[in-house]
Design a protein around this motif. Structure first.
Motif, PDB file in Angstrom:
ATOM      1  N   MET A  29       0.840  -1.170   0.000  1.00 59.67           N
ATOM      2  CA  MET A  29       0.000   0.000   0.000  1.00 59.67           C
ATOM      3  C   MET A  29       0.889   1.238   0.000  1.00 59.67           C
ATOM      4  O   MET A  29       1.890   1.284   0.678  1.00 59.67           O
ATOM      5  CB  MET A  29      -0.871   0.035   1.247  1.00 59.67           C
ATOM      6  N   PRO A  30       0.488   2.266  -0.728  1.00 59.98           N
ATOM      7  CA  PRO A  30       1.271   3.494  -0.715  1.00 59.98           C
ATOM      8  C   PRO A  30       1.155   4.200   0.630  1.00 59.98           C
ATOM      9  O   PRO A  30       0.155   4.083   1.319  1.00 59.98           O
ATOM     10  CB  PRO A  30       0.633   4.328  -1.822  1.00 59.98           C
ATOM     11  N   LYS A  31       2.198   4.920   0.960  1.00 59.54           N
ATOM     12  CA  LYS A  31       2.191   5.664   2.216  1.00 59.54           C
ATOM     13  C   LYS A  31       1.637   7.066   1.985  1.00 59.54           C
ATOM     14  O   LYS A  31       1.808   7.653   0.923  1.00 59.54           O
ATOM     15  CB  LYS A  31       3.599   5.751   2.787  1.00 59.54           C
ATOM     16  N   SER A  32       1.003   7.584   2.986  1.00 60.56           N
ATOM     17  CA  SER A  32       0.494   8.942   2.938  1.00 60.56           C
ATOM     18  C   SER A  32       1.665   9.913   2.967  1.00 60.56           C
ATOM     19  O   SER A  32       2.702   9.640   3.554  1.00 60.56           O
ATOM     20  CB  SER A  32      -0.423   9.179   4.140  1.00 60.56           C
ATOM     21  N   LEU A  33       1.489  11.072   2.361  1.00 65.46           N
ATOM     22  CA  LEU A  33       2.560  12.065   2.349  1.00 65.46           C
ATOM     23  C   LEU A  33       2.694  12.771   3.688  1.00 65.46           C
ATOM     24  O   LEU A  33       3.742  13.320   4.007  1.00 65.46           O
ATOM     25  CB  LEU A  33       2.306  13.095   1.247  1.00 65.46           C
ATOM     26  N   THR A  34       1.651  12.792   4.498  1.00 67.50           N
ATOM     27  CA  THR A  34       1.685  13.532   5.752  1.00 67.50           C
ATOM     28  C   THR A  34       2.047  12.675   6.952  1.00 67.50           C
ATOM     29  O   THR A  34       2.424  13.200   7.980  1.00 67.50           O
ATOM     30  CB  THR A  34       0.336  14.205   6.022  1.00 67.50           C
ATOM     31  N   THR A  35       1.910  11.361   6.850  1.00 69.21           N
ATOM     32  CA  THR A  35       2.248  10.488   7.963  1.00 69.21           C
ATOM     33  C   THR A  35       3.173   9.392   7.492  1.00 69.21           C
ATOM     34  O   THR A  35       3.323   9.154   6.308  1.00 69.21           O
ATOM     35  CB  THR A  35       0.992   9.838   8.594  1.00 69.21           C
ATOM     36  N   SER A  36       3.781   8.718   8.448  1.00 67.78           N
ATOM     37  CA  SER A  36       4.683   7.630   8.096  1.00 67.78           C
ATOM     38  C   SER A  36       3.952   6.292   8.035  1.00 67.78           C
ATOM     39  O   SER A  36       4.537   5.288   7.688  1.00 67.78           O
ATOM     40  CB  SER A  36       5.832   7.554   9.104  1.00 67.78           C
ATOM     41  N   GLU A  37       2.648   6.277   8.368  1.00 63.41           N
ATOM     42  CA  GLU A  37       1.892   5.036   8.353  1.00 63.41           C
ATOM     43  C   GLU A  37       1.288   4.791   6.980  1.00 63.41           C
ATOM     44  O   GLU A  37       0.873   5.727   6.303  1.00 63.41           O
ATOM     45  CB  GLU A  37       0.781   5.096   9.399  1.00 63.41           C
ATOM     46  N   PRO A  38       1.218   3.533   6.549  1.00 62.22           N
ATOM     47  CA  PRO A  38       0.626   3.245   5.242  1.00 62.22           C
ATOM     48  C   PRO A  38      -0.888   3.463   5.252  1.00 62.22           C
ATOM     49  O   PRO A  38      -1.540   3.347   6.287  1.00 62.22           O
ATOM     50  CB  PRO A  38       0.953   1.764   5.018  1.00 62.22           C
ATOM     51  N   ASN A  39      -1.428   3.808   4.085  1.00 56.65           N
ATOM     52  CA  ASN A  39      -2.882   3.935   3.952  1.00 56.65           C
ATOM     53  C   ASN A  39      -3.482   2.542   3.933  1.00 56.65           C
ATOM     54  O   ASN A  39      -3.043   1.677   3.191  1.00 56.65           O
ATOM     55  CB  ASN A  39      -3.245   4.644   2.647  1.00 56.65           C
ATOM     56  N   ILE A  40      -4.510   2.336   4.744  1.00 57.67           N
ATOM     57  CA  ILE A  40      -5.151   1.034   4.816  1.00 57.67           C
ATOM     58  C   ILE A  40      -6.595   1.188   4.380  1.00 57.67           C
ATOM     59  O   ILE A  40      -7.328   2.023   4.921  1.00 57.67           O
ATOM     60  CB  ILE A  40      -5.082   0.459   6.246  1.00 57.67           C
ATOM     61  N   ILE A 100     -10.492  -4.662  -5.615  1.00 58.86           N
ATOM     62  CA  ILE A 100     -11.844  -4.142  -5.855  1.00 58.86           C
ATOM     63  C   ILE A 100     -11.781  -2.652  -6.181  1.00 58.86           C
ATOM     64  O   ILE A 100     -12.439  -2.179  -7.115  1.00 58.86           O
ATOM     65  CB  ILE A 100     -12.756  -4.418  -4.637  1.00 58.86           C
ATOM     66  N   LYS A 101     -10.966  -1.913  -5.440  1.00 61.78           N
ATOM     67  CA  LYS A 101     -10.837  -0.482  -5.694  1.00 61.78           C
ATOM     68  C   LYS A 101     -10.257  -0.225  -7.088  1.00 61.78           C
ATOM     69  O   LYS A 101     -10.775   0.607  -7.833  1.00 61.78           O
ATOM     70  CB  LYS A 101      -9.954   0.170  -4.634  1.00 61.78           C
ATOM     71  N   ARG A 102      -9.193  -0.949  -7.452  1.00 62.81           N
ATOM     72  CA  ARG A 102      -8.596  -0.788  -8.787  1.00 62.81           C
ATOM     73  C   ARG A 102      -9.599  -1.118  -9.875  1.00 62.81           C
ATOM     74  O   ARG A 102      -9.683  -0.419 -10.882  1.00 62.81           O
ATOM     75  CB  ARG A 102      -7.375  -1.689  -8.954  1.00 62.81           C
ATOM     76  N   TYR A 103     -10.366  -2.194  -9.692  1.00 65.12           N
ATOM     77  CA  TYR A 103     -11.331  -2.618 -10.704  1.00 65.12           C
ATOM     78  C   TYR A 103     -12.432  -1.570 -10.866  1.00 65.12           C
ATOM     79  O   TYR A 103     -12.817  -1.233 -11.980  1.00 65.12           O
ATOM     80  CB  TYR A 103     -11.939  -3.970 -10.345  1.00 65.12           C
ATOM     81  N   ARG A 104     -12.937  -1.035  -9.744  1.00 69.06           N
ATOM     82  CA  ARG A 104     -13.977  -0.006  -9.823  1.00 69.06           C
ATOM     83  C   ARG A 104     -13.445   1.269 -10.495  1.00 69.06           C
ATOM     84  O   ARG A 104     -14.151   1.902 -11.270  1.00 69.06           O
ATOM     85  CB  ARG A 104     -14.520   0.318  -8.435  1.00 69.06           C
ATOM     86  N   GLU A 105     -12.217   1.662 -10.177  1.00 68.25           N
ATOM     87  CA  GLU A 105     -11.624   2.842 -10.796  1.00 68.25           C
ATOM     88  C   GLU A 105     -11.446   2.638 -12.298  1.00 68.25           C
ATOM     89  O   GLU A 105     -11.658   3.548 -13.081  1.00 68.25           O
ATOM     90  CB  GLU A 105     -10.292   3.187 -10.138  1.00 68.25           C
ATOM     91  N   ARG A 106     -11.056   1.437 -12.693  1.00 71.00           N
ATOM     92  CA  ARG A 106     -10.861   1.118 -14.110  1.00 71.00           C
ATOM     93  C   ARG A 106     -12.188   1.192 -14.846  1.00 71.00           C
ATOM     94  O   ARG A 106     -12.245   1.671 -15.981  1.00 71.00           O
ATOM     95  CB  ARG A 106     -10.247  -0.276 -14.236  1.00 71.00           C
ATOM     96  N   TYR A 113     -10.279 -13.047   4.974  1.00 69.37           N
ATOM     97  CA  TYR A 113     -10.042 -13.500   3.603  1.00 69.37           C
ATOM     98  C   TYR A 113     -11.305 -13.388   2.762  1.00 69.37           C
ATOM     99  O   TYR A 113     -12.412 -13.405   3.278  1.00 69.37           O
ATOM    100  CB  TYR A 113      -9.558 -14.964   3.586  1.00 69.37           C
ATOM    101  N   TRP A 114     -11.099 -13.280   1.465  1.00 73.89           N
ATOM    102  CA  TRP A 114     -12.183 -13.286   0.490  1.00 73.89           C
ATOM    103  C   TRP A 114     -12.011 -14.500  -0.409  1.00 73.89           C
ATOM    104  O   TRP A 114     -10.890 -14.862  -0.751  1.00 73.89           O
ATOM    105  CB  TRP A 114     -12.112 -12.045  -0.391  1.00 73.89           C
ATOM    106  N   THR A 115     -13.102 -15.113  -0.807  1.00 72.63           N
ATOM    107  CA  THR A 115     -13.055 -16.192  -1.794  1.00 72.63           C
ATOM    108  C   THR A 115     -13.238 -15.573  -3.174  1.00 72.63           C
ATOM    109  O   THR A 115     -13.677 -14.428  -3.304  1.00 72.63           O
ATOM    110  CB  THR A 115     -14.161 -17.232  -1.544  1.00 72.63           C
ATOM    111  N   SER A 167      -6.349 -12.307   0.761  1.00 72.78           N
ATOM    112  CA  SER A 167      -6.371 -11.562   2.019  1.00 72.78           C
ATOM    113  C   SER A 167      -7.229 -10.304   1.860  1.00 72.78           C
ATOM    114  O   SER A 167      -7.405  -9.792   0.754  1.00 72.78           O
ATOM    115  CB  SER A 167      -4.959 -11.186   2.450  1.00 72.78           C
ATOM    116  N   ASP A 168      -7.763  -9.814   2.983  1.00 70.70           N
ATOM    117  CA  ASP A 168      -8.605  -8.608   2.957  1.00 70.70           C
ATOM    118  C   ASP A 168      -7.900  -7.443   2.272  1.00 70.70           C
ATOM    119  O   ASP A 168      -8.482  -6.760   1.441  1.00 70.70           O
ATOM    120  CB  ASP A 168      -8.985  -8.185   4.380  1.00 70.70           C
ATOM    121  N   GLU A 169      -6.655  -7.219   2.624  1.00 68.15           N
ATOM    122  CA  GLU A 169      -5.904  -6.091   2.068  1.00 68.15           C
ATOM    123  C   GLU A 169      -5.808  -6.180   0.546  1.00 68.15           C
ATOM    124  O   GLU A 169      -6.087  -5.212  -0.160  1.00 68.15           O
ATOM    125  CB  GLU A 169      -4.506  -6.052   2.688  1.00 68.15           C
ATOM    126  N   ASN A 170      -5.418  -7.347   0.041  1.00 70.82           N
ATOM    127  CA  ASN A 170      -5.288  -7.521  -1.403  1.00 70.82           C
ATOM    128  C   ASN A 170      -6.642  -7.457  -2.111  1.00 70.82           C
ATOM    129  O   ASN A 170      -6.754  -6.888  -3.192  1.00 70.82           O
ATOM    130  CB  ASN A 170      -4.607  -8.852  -1.728  1.00 70.82           C
TER     131      ASN A 170
END
Length: 94
Positions: free
Chosen positions: A1-12, A85-91, A32-34, A77-80
């Motif tokens: 996941m990319p990190k936010s520019l304002t914090t050192s924590e990754p965006n979740i 899902i986000k990438r597919y919706r954006e596409r 997990y997702w099937t 996994s949930d994260e992946n």
């Protein structure tokens, strides 16, 4: 996941962050997702999600989703899954 520019924590990504909201209310396996759950969420075929995991050289489809094979099924996994899902919706919006 990319990190936010304002914090050192990754965006979740979280299920609450999606608009429209996710259709899945209760996971069949927590964390997990099937493939079927992802396909239902995106209104695409089960086979298409499988090709995004394993790839399909005849159609020049490269693997773009990481999953674990447990017996005859794949678990994502949930994260992946949320990122996919986000990438597919954006596409689809483009």
């Amino acid at each position: 996941m990319p990190k936010s520019l304002t914090t050192s924590e990754p965006n979740i990504l979280r299920p609450e962050d999606f608009d429209p909201p996710l259709k899945r209310k209760e996971p069949s396996l927590p964390g997990y997702w099937t493939l079927k759950e992802i396909a239902t969420e995106l209104n695409i075929s089960f086979r298409r999600v499988g090709y995004d995991i394993t790839g399909y050289p005849q159609k020049n489809i490269e693997p773009s989703l990481k999953a674990f094979k447990v017996g005859p099924i794949f678990l994502v996994s949930d994260e992946n899954a949320l990122e996919y899902i986000k990438r597919y919706r954006e596409r689809k919006k483009s």
